[in-house]
Design an enzyme around this catalytic site. Structure first.
Site, short mmCIF file in Angstrom:
data_model
loop_
_atom_site.label_atom_id
_atom_site.label_comp_id
_atom_site.label_asym_id
_atom_site.label_seq_id
_atom_site.Cartn_x
_atom_site.Cartn_y
_atom_site.Cartn_z
N GLN A 169 0.82 -1.21 0.00
CA GLN A 169 0.00 0.00 0.00
C GLN A 169 0.85 1.26 0.00
O GLN A 169 2.07 1.22 0.23
CB GLN A 169 -0.95 0.00 1.19
CG GLN A 169 -0.29 -0.21 2.54
CD GLN A 169 -1.30 -0.49 3.64
OE1 GLN A 169 -1.57 0.38 4.48
NE2 GLN A 169 -1.86 -1.69 3.65
N HIS A 223 0.27 5.72 0.97
CA HIS A 223 -0.61 6.74 1.52
C HIS A 223 -0.35 8.09 0.84
O HIS A 223 0.79 8.37 0.44
CB HIS A 223 -0.40 6.88 3.03
CG HIS A 223 -0.52 5.58 3.76
ND1 HIS A 223 -1.63 4.78 3.66
CD2 HIS A 223 0.33 4.93 4.59
CE1 HIS A 223 -1.46 3.70 4.40
NE2 HIS A 223 -0.29 3.76 4.97
N GLU A 260 3.38 7.10 8.89
CA GLU A 260 3.33 6.17 10.02
C GLU A 260 4.71 5.68 10.41
O GLU A 260 5.64 5.64 9.59
CB GLU A 260 2.41 4.99 9.70
CG GLU A 260 2.80 4.20 8.47
CD GLU A 260 1.69 3.26 8.01
OE1 GLU A 260 0.51 3.66 8.02
OE2 GLU A 260 2.02 2.13 7.60
N HIS A 289 4.79 0.11 0.82
CA HIS A 289 5.20 -0.69 1.97
C HIS A 289 4.18 -1.79 2.23
O HIS A 289 3.03 -1.74 1.76
CB HIS A 289 5.34 0.18 3.22
CG HIS A 289 4.08 0.87 3.64
ND1 HIS A 289 3.56 1.96 2.97
CD2 HIS A 289 3.21 0.62 4.65
CE1 HIS A 289 2.46 2.36 3.55
NE2 HIS A 289 2.20 1.55 4.57
N ARG A 293 -4.05 0.60 -2.42
CA ARG A 293 -3.43 -0.72 -2.40
C ARG A 293 -2.77 -1.05 -3.73
O ARG A 293 -3.24 -0.65 -4.79
CB ARG A 293 -4.46 -1.78 -2.01
CG ARG A 293 -4.95 -1.60 -0.58
CD ARG A 293 -6.05 -2.58 -0.21
NE ARG A 293 -6.40 -2.40 1.20
CZ ARG A 293 -7.28 -1.52 1.64
NH1 ARG A 293 -7.92 -0.75 0.78
NH2 ARG A 293 -7.53 -1.40 2.93
#
Length: 388
Positions: free
Chosen positions: A86, A88, A123, A249, A268
């Site tokens: 995926q 972001h 993240e 990642h 994704r």
């Protein structure tokens, strides 16, 4: 004020049936337990144990001394099987994408919706298990060419190799991933996967072993070929990676503490039966090859360290078991114990005892907090600037 909060594990299929239960010292339920969310995210807000049994979002909204919403979400993550590949969006990409789908009338709970909100989702994950395996970022192109060259001379392998021959590394990797996800048929994907699964290479033994694992879990999934182009990272306990916007990642195996911006935006790129929007994914990915995005903590006084990627949404302090650590809070915070019996004491003299898997919300006026005994992570707002 220090008040205990709790939540129940989410039962995503990739979750481990044992890792979270073992951490908490309880008998496993037999079901997969993937994540425990410690935050106010509406998808699964924590419960505040102050006698009212309110959700954390309702508790925050009722108080004048804390923000109405936390800018971060803290999790325990237990990968018993590989998660999807995926990426972001950046903050601006999220704002634009969310507005675009709102204007088009795409339901927010639609399976094909890309942007659930208008926020970015950088993240950090810190390994709690002895090792934590992940895919993060795109490998150096010269090394990737060596790996693909070892796969033989099948038609599909040659087609992949040709797309990796461009002079510009980012253009080569973009062309390869666009072909794998958007143009290659199932037979071509299977041929590459089978070639990789049967290849022997001392240099890429771990990467090829992972292909065999992924092929067993996701037969003929094009994401297996994308994984061949990514950095394979094995963190030891206490080590971390930071995944900013645009970095492909996937978490593969292990238990970790994860902190992220409060968002649910995920595009994704394979290893999943869920919707893949290839065009939007290609618009977001940073295709420049780079080393694995390992994040080293900075020392923060005696007994404490901080994983701080330099963004406004979050920082994650860490106090090791047996140490006495003092943590200066930058706002409303959440403490999570992961080993031993930890005593967390605030500036007012309030204190709470936390055992592994238990957490507490801490108001800013308790800064600094002191942690003794067990191992604790403290999530708080960051001190950097928002990414564009």
């Amino acid at each position: 004020m220090l008040i205990e909060i709790s939540n129940t594990p989410r039962d995503y299929a990739w979750g481990s049936p044992t890792l979270i239960a073992d951490l908490e010292g309880r008998t496993p339920t037999g079901a997969p337990e993937a994540e425990v969310w410690f935050g106010d995210h509406p998808g699964s807000p924590a419960l505040v144990h102050d006698g009212s049994d309110r959700s954390l979002d309702a508790w925050l909204a009722s108080r004048a001394d804390v923000p109405a919403r936390l800018p971060y979400l803290l999790k325990l993550l237990a990968a018993g099987a590989p998660l999807s590949i995926q990426v972001h969006p950046s903050k601006q990409q999220a704002v634009d994408g969310f507005a675009r789908e709102e204007a088009a009338g795409v339901p927010r709970d639609a399976g094909h919706r890309n942007y659930k909100d208008d926020n970015h989702k950088p993240e950090v994950i810190v390994a709690l298990s002895d090792t934590f395996t992940a895919l993060a970022g795109l490998r150096d192109l010269v090394a990737t060419r060596r790996l693909v060259s070892a796969l033989g001379e099948g038609d599909a392998v040659r087609a992949l190799r040709e797309r990796l021959d461009a002079d510009d590394p980012a253009a080569a990797l973009r062309a390869a991933i666009a072909w794998v996800l958007g143009e290659a048929d199932a037979a071509a994907v299977s041929q590459i996967v089978e070639a990789a699964a049967s290849t022997v290479s001392e240099e890429f033994a771990a990467e090829l072993a992972l292909v065999r694992t992924l092929a067993a879990a996701y037969p003929a999934d094009p994401g297996i070929v994308v994984a061949l182009l990514m950095n394979l990272v094995e963190l030891r306990r206490g080590e971390a990676i930071f995944v900013p916007a645009g970095v492909l990642h996937a978490y593969v195996a292990g238990l970790g503490v994860e902190i992220m911006a409060a968002s649910d935006n995920v595009l994704r790129g394979g290893l999943t039966p869920k919707h893949i929007d290839v065009a939007e994914l290609l618009a977001l990915v940073d295709f420049r090859p780079a080393d694995p995005p390992v994040l080293a903590p900075r020392a923060d006084g005696d007994g404490a360290e901080v994983f701080a990627p330099g963004i406004a949404d979050f920082a994650l302090a860490h106090v090791r078991a047996g140490a006495k650590g003092e943590v200066a809070l930058s706002g409303a915070s959440i403490a999570l114990a992961v080993a031993g019996e930890a005593v967390v004491s605030g500036a007012s003299g309030a204190r709470i005892v936390l055992t592994p898997g238990r957490a507490a919300v801490i108001t800013p006026d308790e800064s600094p907090v002191t942690v003794t005994g067990g191992e604790v992570f403290v999530a708080m707002p960051g001190e950097g600037r928002d990414t564009p």
